[in-house]
Design an enzyme around this catalytic site. Sequence first.
Site, short mmCIF file in Angstrom:
data_model
loop_
_atom_site.label_atom_id
_atom_site.label_comp_id
_atom_site.label_asym_id
_atom_site.label_seq_id
_atom_site.Cartn_x
_atom_site.Cartn_y
_atom_site.Cartn_z
N ASP A 1 -8.35 3.64 0.60
CA ASP A 1 -7.25 4.17 2.28
C ASP A 1 -8.12 4.77 3.14
OD1 ASP A 1 -5.88 5.54 3.68
OD2 ASP A 1 -4.56 7.06 1.67
N ASN B 1 2.04 1.61 4.41
CA ASN B 1 2.64 0.25 4.78
C ASN B 1 1.82 0.56 6.18
OD1 ASN B 1 5.58 -1.54 5.70
ND2 ASN B 1 3.52 -2.32 5.22
N CYS C 1 0.69 -1.72 -0.04
CA CYS C 1 0.35 0.19 -0.09
C CYS C 1 0.90 1.26 -0.34
CB CYS C 1 -0.72 0.05 0.73
SG CYS C 1 -0.29 -0.03 2.87
N CYS D 1 -2.09 0.90 7.19
CA CYS D 1 -2.76 0.51 7.63
C CYS D 1 -3.45 -1.36 6.83
CB CYS D 1 -4.12 1.52 6.90
SG CYS D 1 -3.66 2.95 8.00
N ARG D 2 -3.02 -1.19 5.29
CA ARG D 2 -4.47 -1.69 4.74
C ARG D 2 -3.13 -3.56 4.38
NH1 ARG D 2 -5.28 2.54 -0.49
NH2 ARG D 2 -2.92 3.07 0.69
N SER D 3 -2.28 -3.22 3.81
CA SER D 3 -0.86 -3.65 3.88
C SER D 3 -0.85 -4.62 4.93
CB SER D 3 0.35 -3.08 2.69
OG SER D 3 1.39 -2.68 3.61
#
Length: 156
Positions: A124, A10, A7, A12-14
């Site tokens: 995001d 690095n 993401c 939140c999402r990934s």
Amino acid sequence: MKVLFVCLGNICRSPTAEAVLRSLAAREAPQLSLVVDSAGTAGYHIGDPPDPRSQAAGRARGYDLSALRARQVGPADFHHFDLLLAMDETNLAALRERSPAGARSRVQRFLDYAPGSGHREVPDPYYGGPAGFEQVLDLAEQGARGLLAVIASRRG
Ligand code: 4NP
């Protein structure tokens, strides 16, 4: 099979996708020897733990993100990993631009593995409210299940 989720920051999402895939694989597909990691295309948060909102939302579903630390994607990642899975179009484009000559990794959208989700991107959540973090988890669970099914079927 070595998988890197990517993401922007690095945090939140990934890292959420990393923790979800690791947990589901251990529980539901322990026969697969998977290496799972995550990284960001940006360097703003290098060394930071995942966002407290991601950690809390993950913990509520049984995923522990606390030991993860942010790092940035580097040239070696394009040789080490089989799959680089981008969370959105911007990060997909950044990976394609940075892919060095002779790269071994396949670069794809993570949600190519969640065709029933109705989403091509994991939005995001950073500047939004709690619902965004729940959506990241929902999409990460769908993508991780789809990815595990594909890996298991290819393995025969
Ligand atoms: P991520 O979310 O890419 O899912 O880790 C973000 C984290 C930090 C920022 C943006 C997105 N930021 O602008 O610092």
